[in-house]
Write a protein that holds these residues in place. Structure first.
Motif, PDB file in Angstrom:
ATOM      1  N   HIS A  62     -13.002  -2.984   4.621  1.00  0.00           N
ATOM      2  CA  HIS A  62     -13.944  -3.730   3.823  1.00  0.00           C
ATOM      3  C   HIS A  62     -15.259  -3.766   4.668  1.00  0.00           C
ATOM      4  O   HIS A  62     -16.341  -3.518   3.893  1.00  0.00           O
ATOM      5  CB  HIS A  62     -13.753  -5.017   3.757  1.00  0.00           C
ATOM      6  N   PHE A  63     -15.111  -3.721   6.018  1.00  0.00           N
ATOM      7  CA  PHE A  63     -16.519  -3.592   6.824  1.00  0.00           C
ATOM      8  C   PHE A  63     -17.030  -2.073   6.555  1.00  0.00           C
ATOM      9  O   PHE A  63     -18.130  -2.216   6.466  1.00  0.00           O
ATOM     10  CB  PHE A  63     -16.073  -4.127   8.303  1.00  0.00           C
ATOM     11  N   GLY A  64     -16.282  -1.144   6.683  1.00  0.00           N
ATOM     12  CA  GLY A  64     -16.648   0.013   6.536  1.00  0.00           C
ATOM     13  C   GLY A  64     -17.377   0.377   5.276  1.00  0.00           C
ATOM     14  O   GLY A  64     -18.501   1.038   5.055  1.00  0.00           O
ATOM     15  N   GLN A  65     -16.911  -0.342   4.194  1.00  0.00           N
ATOM     16  CA  GLN A  65     -17.700  -0.236   2.819  1.00  0.00           C
ATOM     17  C   GLN A  65     -19.091  -0.860   2.942  1.00  0.00           C
ATOM     18  O   GLN A  65     -20.060  -0.379   2.217  1.00  0.00           O
ATOM     19  CB  GLN A  65     -16.909  -0.713   1.703  1.00  0.00           C
ATOM     20  N   TYR A  66     -19.086  -2.021   3.717  1.00  0.00           N
ATOM     21  CA  TYR A  66     -20.412  -2.743   3.628  1.00  0.00           C
ATOM     22  C   TYR A  66     -21.353  -1.869   4.561  1.00  0.00           C
ATOM     23  O   TYR A  66     -22.631  -1.760   4.207  1.00  0.00           O
ATOM     24  CB  TYR A  66     -20.130  -4.063   4.417  1.00  0.00           C
ATOM     25  N   LEU A  67     -20.839  -1.070   5.772  1.00  0.00           N
ATOM     26  CA  LEU A  67     -21.772  -0.295   6.379  1.00  0.00           C
ATOM     27  C   LEU A  67     -22.231   0.987   5.650  1.00  0.00           C
ATOM     28  O   LEU A  67     -23.480   0.984   5.758  1.00  0.00           O
ATOM     29  CB  LEU A  67     -20.826   0.110   7.522  1.00  0.00           C
ATOM     30  N   GLU A  68     -21.502   1.331   4.911  1.00  0.00           N
ATOM     31  CA  GLU A  68     -21.814   2.568   4.064  1.00  0.00           C
ATOM     32  C   GLU A  68     -22.740   1.977   2.864  1.00  0.00           C
ATOM     33  O   GLU A  68     -23.937   2.645   2.770  1.00  0.00           O
ATOM     34  CB  GLU A  68     -20.650   3.167   3.358  1.00  0.00           C
ATOM     35  N   GLU A  69     -22.663   0.885   2.584  1.00  0.00           N
ATOM     36  CA  GLU A  69     -23.544   0.273   1.250  1.00  0.00           C
ATOM     37  C   GLU A  69     -24.858   0.142   1.840  1.00  0.00           C
ATOM     38  O   GLU A  69     -25.702   0.504   1.041  1.00  0.00           O
ATOM     39  CB  GLU A  69     -23.118  -0.829   0.708  1.00  0.00           C
ATOM     40  N   TYR A  70     -25.018  -0.335   3.006  1.00  0.00           N
ATOM     41  CA  TYR A  70     -26.604  -0.591   3.662  1.00  0.00           C
ATOM     42  C   TYR A  70     -26.780   0.596   4.466  1.00  0.00           C
ATOM     43  O   TYR A  70     -27.713   0.304   5.436  1.00  0.00           O
ATOM     44  CB  TYR A  70     -26.346  -1.891   4.180  1.00  0.00           C
ATOM     45  N   SER A  71     -26.100   1.703   4.702  1.00  0.00           N
ATOM     46  CA  SER A  71     -26.643   2.722   5.661  1.00  0.00           C
ATOM     47  C   SER A  71     -26.507   2.186   7.027  1.00  0.00           C
ATOM     48  O   SER A  71     -27.546   2.466   7.800  1.00  0.00           O
ATOM     49  CB  SER A  71     -27.625   3.458   5.368  1.00  0.00           C
ATOM     50  N   LEU A  72     -25.512   1.466   7.615  1.00  0.00           N
ATOM     51  CA  LEU A  72     -25.545   0.824   8.774  1.00  0.00           C
ATOM     52  C   LEU A  72     -24.768   1.572   9.750  1.00  0.00           C
ATOM     53  O   LEU A  72     -23.745   2.149   9.597  1.00  0.00           O
ATOM     54  CB  LEU A  72     -25.163  -0.692   8.827  1.00  0.00           C
ATOM     55  N   ASP A  73     -25.064   1.827  11.178  1.00  0.00           N
ATOM     56  CA  ASP A  73     -24.093   2.483  12.144  1.00  0.00           C
ATOM     57  C   ASP A  73     -23.539   1.195  12.764  1.00  0.00           C
ATOM     58  O   ASP A  73     -24.078   0.437  13.273  1.00  0.00           O
ATOM     59  CB  ASP A  73     -25.174   2.975  13.228  1.00  0.00           C
ATOM     60  N   TYR A  74     -21.952   1.279  12.780  1.00  0.00           N
ATOM     61  CA  TYR A  74     -21.428   0.296  13.441  1.00  0.00           C
ATOM     62  C   TYR A  74     -21.821   0.001  14.761  1.00  0.00           C
ATOM     63  O   TYR A  74     -21.510  -1.406  15.376  1.00  0.00           O
ATOM     64  CB  TYR A  74     -19.833   0.564  13.502  1.00  0.00           C
ATOM     65  N   ARG A  75     -22.460   0.933  15.427  1.00  0.00           N
ATOM     66  CA  ARG A  75     -22.596   0.692  16.885  1.00  0.00           C
ATOM     67  C   ARG A  75     -23.961  -0.144  17.127  1.00  0.00           C
ATOM     68  O   ARG A  75     -24.236  -0.511  18.094  1.00  0.00           O
ATOM     69  CB  ARG A  75     -22.895   2.317  17.675  1.00  0.00           C
ATOM     70  N   GLN A  76     -24.670  -0.261  15.952  1.00  0.00           N
ATOM     71  CA  GLN A  76     -26.100  -1.005  15.974  1.00  0.00           C
ATOM     72  C   GLN A  76     -26.171  -2.191  15.301  1.00  0.00           C
ATOM     73  O   GLN A  76     -27.243  -2.645  15.283  1.00  0.00           O
ATOM     74  CB  GLN A  76     -27.008   0.315  15.621  1.00  0.00           C
ATOM     75  N   VAL A  77     -24.864  -2.524  14.892  1.00  0.00           N
ATOM     76  CA  VAL A  77     -25.189  -3.790  13.782  1.00  0.00           C
ATOM     77  C   VAL A  77     -25.517  -4.946  14.823  1.00  0.00           C
ATOM     78  O   VAL A  77     -25.101  -5.008  15.915  1.00  0.00           O
ATOM     79  CB  VAL A  77     -23.819  -4.021  13.094  1.00  0.00           C
ATOM     80  N   LYS A  78     -26.117  -5.942  14.003  1.00  0.00           N
ATOM     81  CA  LYS A  78     -26.490  -7.171  14.746  1.00  0.00           C
ATOM     82  C   LYS A  78     -25.845  -8.568  14.026  1.00  0.00           C
ATOM     83  O   LYS A  78     -25.144  -8.444  13.434  1.00  0.00           O
ATOM     84  CB  LYS A  78     -27.964  -7.433  14.484  1.00  0.00           C
ATOM     85  N   ARG A  79     -26.065  -9.504  14.695  1.00  0.00           N
ATOM     86  CA  ARG A  79     -25.396 -10.801  14.389  1.00  0.00           C
ATOM     87  C   ARG A  79     -25.688 -11.080  13.010  1.00  0.00           C
ATOM     88  O   ARG A  79     -24.693 -11.428  12.045  1.00  0.00           O
ATOM     89  CB  ARG A  79     -26.030 -11.958  15.414  1.00  0.00           C
ATOM     90  N   ARG A  80     -27.184 -10.738  12.415  1.00  0.00           N
ATOM     91  CA  ARG A  80     -27.390 -11.125  11.120  1.00  0.00           C
ATOM     92  C   ARG A  80     -26.550  -9.923  10.026  1.00  0.00           C
ATOM     93  O   ARG A  80     -26.346 -10.457   8.949  1.00  0.00           O
ATOM     94  CB  ARG A  80     -28.908 -10.802  10.757  1.00  0.00           C
ATOM     95  N   ASP A  81     -26.347  -8.690  10.379  1.00  0.00           N
ATOM     96  CA  ASP A  81     -25.381  -7.962   9.582  1.00  0.00           C
ATOM     97  C   ASP A  81     -24.189  -8.261   9.643  1.00  0.00           C
ATOM     98  O   ASP A  81     -23.504  -8.404   8.509  1.00  0.00           O
ATOM     99  CB  ASP A  81     -25.244  -6.650  10.293  1.00  0.00           C
ATOM    100  N   ILE A  82     -23.744  -9.180  10.655  1.00  0.00           N
ATOM    101  CA  ILE A  82     -22.051  -9.769  10.275  1.00  0.00           C
ATOM    102  C   ILE A  82     -22.085 -11.021   9.409  1.00  0.00           C
ATOM    103  O   ILE A  82     -21.463 -11.074   8.705  1.00  0.00           O
ATOM    104  CB  ILE A  82     -21.605  -9.987  11.653  1.00  0.00           C
ATOM    105  N   GLU A  83     -23.149 -11.609   9.593  1.00  0.00           N
ATOM    106  CA  GLU A  83     -23.218 -12.862   9.011  1.00  0.00           C
ATOM    107  C   GLU A  83     -23.514 -12.585   7.402  1.00  0.00           C
ATOM    108  O   GLU A  83     -22.895 -13.217   6.457  1.00  0.00           O
ATOM    109  CB  GLU A  83     -24.486 -13.864   9.446  1.00  0.00           C
ATOM    110  N   LYS A  84     -24.243 -11.426   7.214  1.00  0.00           N
ATOM    111  CA  LYS A  84     -24.696 -11.020   5.598  1.00  0.00           C
ATOM    112  C   LYS A  84     -23.309 -10.341   5.218  1.00  0.00           C
ATOM    113  O   LYS A  84     -22.788 -11.079   3.997  1.00  0.00           O
ATOM    114  CB  LYS A  84     -25.480  -9.933   5.885  1.00  0.00           C
TER     115      LYS A  84
END
Length: 305
Positions: A34-56
């Motif tokens: 599920h988290f991978g789908q979220y990263l793909e949807e918002y073009s996020l690199d899992y190594r660069q996510v921040k606290r606000r990304d997790i909360e979103k």
């Protein structure tokens, strides 16, 4: 290393270093999917996510995004726990230099009183299975969930060697939740139902080619998904207005045992709970019934009226 490779390495760590059960590892990887789908949807690199990304991500899960339905606060909290473990693994292994989940708070959860059905309803469900090899198999599955309080994943994992029907009938539950093995005695009703199924087990295709206790219609081991689908279809024929999930038989087992005077410590051991506080939630059901009984005195009513 891309996200899929990181998840694969994490799964290997859980299985071979922490020695977690296959079901537990699958639960972790399902959350990370599920988290991978979220990263793909918002073009996020899992190594660069921040606290606000997790909360979103948590907020979106509660709204029904990246999962089959809107997740409850407890399910969202479980996803956060998975991410905390995942990012700690990445930090220790040197893949990331910060842990974005550190200050993220889990949603507040309310501990629900488990749903359960009556003994009579359980018997109706058991008796309604057809006298075919498939019906006998399905009856045995429900019997183990009710009479022994097994989780559906534990039922699916059972092998022929885990069942003993001789002088001291029992079922060996290996690597249940929390990787705790336990032995649960079999009631005479459970013995009768399981024995009846075993007499017809070889009617399933390729049944003798593997040691799993329960076999699918194509000769494959059954899955939690197939058990849930089977149960939904069966229950609709008996109770059209009820939507029963497999876990309700485990809840009913615990509730009926406590109602009939079993000690909470014994119920804890049967269910395989690590902490007695988990088992104590079933006491709220019997407490509620006591309060309802006392109200009869105030109303001047008779029990059973």
């Amino acid at each position: 290393m891309d996200f899929e490779d990181a998840v694969e390495r994490f799964a290997e760590y859980l299985e071979f270093v922490r020695n977690l059960s296959k079901n537990t590892v699958e639960s972790y990887t399902r959350d990370l999917k599920h988290f991978g789908q979220y990263l793909e949807e918002y073009s996020l690199d899992y190594r660069q996510v921040k606290r606000r990304d997790i909360e979103k991500f948590m907020k979106e899960l509660s709204q029904g995004n990246f999962s089959d339905s809107r997740l409850s606060p407890s399910s969202v909290a479980r996803h956060l726990s998975t991410l905390k473990t995942f990012y700690m693994f990445l930090y220790v292994s040197g893949t990331v230099n910060k842990i974005p989940t550190d200050l993220v708070k889990a949603p507040k959860t309310r501990r629900r009183i488990p749903e359960y059905i009556s003994y009579e309803e359980v018997q109706k469900i058991l008796e309604a299975f057809p006298e075919t090899h498939l019906g006998k198999r399905n009856r045995a599955i429900v019997a183990l969930m009710y009479y022994c309080g097994l989780r559906v994943s534990e039922v699916c994992s059972l092998t022929l060697r885990d069942i003993s029907l001789e002088s001291d009938p029992l079922v060996r539950v290996k690597s249940g939740k929390g990787d705790k093995d336990r032995i649960v005695p079999l009631t005479p009703d459970a013995v009768r139902i399981i024995s009846d199924y075993l007499k017809h087990r070889d009617r399933f295709p390729d049944a003798n080619r593997h040691i799993k206790l329960f076999v699918g219609i194509r000769g494959e081991p059954i899955t939690r998904k197939s058990v849930n689908k089977m149960l939904q279809n069966h229950v609709k024929k008996i109770f059209p207005d009820k939507h029963l999930h497999p876990h309700i038989f485990r809840h009913s087992c615990a509730t009926h045992l406590l109602q009939r005077g079993a000690s909470i410590k014994i119920v804890q051991e049967i269910l395989g709970h690590a902490n007695i506080s988990t088992t104590s939630i079933y006491l709220h059901i019997t407490d509620r019934e006591k309060r309802e009984a006392v109200r009869l005195l105030s109303n001047g009513e008779k029990a059973g009226k």
